[in-house]
Write a protein that holds these residues in place. Structure first.
Motif, PDB file in Angstrom:
ATOM      1  N   PRO A 163      17.411  -4.276  -6.434  1.00 15.09           N
ATOM      2  CA  PRO A 163      16.619  -5.156  -7.298  1.00 15.09           C
ATOM      3  C   PRO A 163      15.116  -4.926  -7.145  1.00 15.09           C
ATOM      4  N   LYS A 164      14.370  -5.288  -8.183  1.00 16.31           N
ATOM      5  CA  LYS A 164      12.925  -5.056  -8.184  1.00 16.31           C
ATOM      6  C   LYS A 164      12.223  -5.780  -7.044  1.00 16.31           C
ATOM      7  N   ASP A 165      12.645  -7.017  -6.746  1.00 14.19           N
ATOM      8  CA  ASP A 165      11.952  -7.746  -5.680  1.00 14.19           C
ATOM      9  C   ASP A 165      12.201  -7.114  -4.316  1.00 14.19           C
ATOM     10  N   VAL A 166      13.370  -6.512  -4.142  1.00 13.79           N
ATOM     11  CA  VAL A 166      13.663  -5.825  -2.884  1.00 13.79           C
ATOM     12  C   VAL A 166      12.828  -4.555  -2.775  1.00 13.79           C
ATOM     13  N   ARG A 167      12.707  -3.827  -3.885  1.00 19.76           N
ATOM     14  CA  ARG A 167      11.868  -2.623  -3.875  1.00 19.76           C
ATOM     15  C   ARG A 167      10.402  -2.982  -3.610  1.00 19.76           C
ATOM     16  N   ALA A 168       9.948  -4.092  -4.174  1.00 19.55           N
ATOM     17  CA  ALA A 168       8.565  -4.514  -3.950  1.00 19.55           C
ATOM     18  C   ALA A 168       8.345  -4.891  -2.483  1.00 19.55           C
ATOM     19  N   ALA A 169       9.315  -5.577  -1.879  1.00 17.15           N
ATOM     20  CA  ALA A 169       9.212  -5.927  -0.459  1.00 17.15           C
ATOM     21  C   ALA A 169       9.185  -4.670   0.403  1.00 17.15           C
ATOM     22  N   TYR A 170       9.996  -3.709   0.048  1.00 21.63           N
ATOM     23  CA  TYR A 170      10.057  -2.417   0.742  1.00 21.63           C
ATOM     24  C   TYR A 170       8.701  -1.716   0.695  1.00 21.63           C
ATOM     25  N   ALA A 171       8.108  -1.646  -0.496  1.00 19.97           N
ATOM     26  CA  ALA A 171       6.799  -1.003  -0.640  1.00 19.97           C
ATOM     27  C   ALA A 171       5.726  -1.741   0.148  1.00 19.97           C
ATOM     28  N   SER A 172       5.782  -3.062   0.148  1.00 23.65           N
ATOM     29  CA  SER A 172       4.797  -3.862   0.864  1.00 23.65           C
ATOM     30  C   SER A 172       4.865  -3.615   2.369  1.00 23.65           C
ATOM     31  N   LEU A 173       6.077  -3.550   2.908  1.00 22.37           N
ATOM     32  CA  LEU A 173       6.226  -3.359   4.347  1.00 22.37           C
ATOM     33  C   LEU A 173       5.867  -1.939   4.766  1.00 22.37           C
ATOM     34  N   ILE A 174       6.136  -0.970   3.913  1.00 18.94           N
ATOM     35  CA  ILE A 174       5.681   0.392   4.206  1.00 18.94           C
ATOM     36  C   ILE A 174       4.152   0.420   4.233  1.00 18.94           C
ATOM     37  N   HIS A 175       3.531  -0.256   3.274  1.00 18.30           N
ATOM     38  CA  HIS A 175       2.062  -0.334   3.238  1.00 18.30           C
ATOM     39  C   HIS A 175       1.522  -0.958   4.517  1.00 18.30           C
TER      40      HIS A 175
END
Length: 222
Positions: free
Chosen positions: A200-212
């Motif tokens: 899901p998009k919100d999971v992908r966004a959380a993933y990108a945020s934590l990588i950042h």
């Protein structure tokens, strides 16, 4: 390093919780022909296997795993050996447990456990995969790819996210692991290691945020 230095922010906790929830398959756990305890650094896996065995959910249990690649000192004789000993101490009879001691990754956990079962004369139709909570989805996707003939149920110790953080005692380590496993869910189908899963998009966004935020130690090396 102190507990405070290993803590995460509230925003990071919320992002990580999204990924934690996604990693869990939320399968209904019922009787199966066999169970496989997937090797890891977490003795919660054999403990939960023992609980499910005592509940009568399966007659045969395979523990799979060689030396832990990220923490070999934790189980010096190999994950499966230590898992078996822990399960026996919790009341699982020795004759109910098979060992697979060579696996170095989840694909090998499943394929080599299948070989061990074949040698034992067991051809299951249903398999329960017991893993760490954040490994459920990757285990499922891998099993559907490498062992499509069986029906797969995934399970892990029944812990809420905050309770798991306390159990491990290192919040940052858990988030690194969550991010790394999600990358594998995304990338492994492209490599032929697993079936594709919708993210899901919100999971992908959380993933990108934590990588950042720098949670990258468990990411695959390009």
């Amino acid at each position: 390093m102190t507990d405070d230095e290993r803590a995460i922010t509230e925003d990071q906790r919320q992002q990580a919780k999204l990924i934690w929830d996604y990693h869990q398959m939320h399968h209904d756990v019922g009787p199966t022909d066999v169970a496989i305890g997937l090797g890891s650094h977490d003795l919660g896996v054999p403990a939960f296997c023992a609980e499910l065995y005592r509940a009568g959910l399966f007659p045969t249990l395979v523990f799979s795993g060689g030396s832990n690649p990220t923490a070999p000192e934790r189980f010096p004789r190999g994950e499966a050996v230590h898992f078996r000993e822990h399960a026996l101490a919790l009341g699982v009879p020795a004759d109910a447990v098979l060992l697979e001691t060579g696996a170095r990754n989840t694909g090998q956990n499943i394929t080599l456990s299948r070989e061990v079962l074949t040698v034992a004369g067991i051809t299951p139709k249903t398999v329960l995969l017991v893993s760490m909570p954040y490994m459920e989805r990757r285990a499922y996707a891998t099993a559907r790819k490498v062992w499509p003939e069986v029906d797969v149920i995934c399970a892990s110790a029944r812990l809420e996210f905050d309770d798991y953080l306390k159990t491990i005692g290192d919040e940052q380590l858990v988030v690194h692991q969550l991010v790394g496993d999600l990358q594998r869910v995304i990338e492994y189908p492209l490599l032929g290691f697993a079936i594709e899963q919708d993210v899901p998009k919100d999971v992908r966004a959380a993933y990108a945020s934590l990588i950042h935020d720098g949670f990258t130690s468990r990411l695959l090396v390009p």
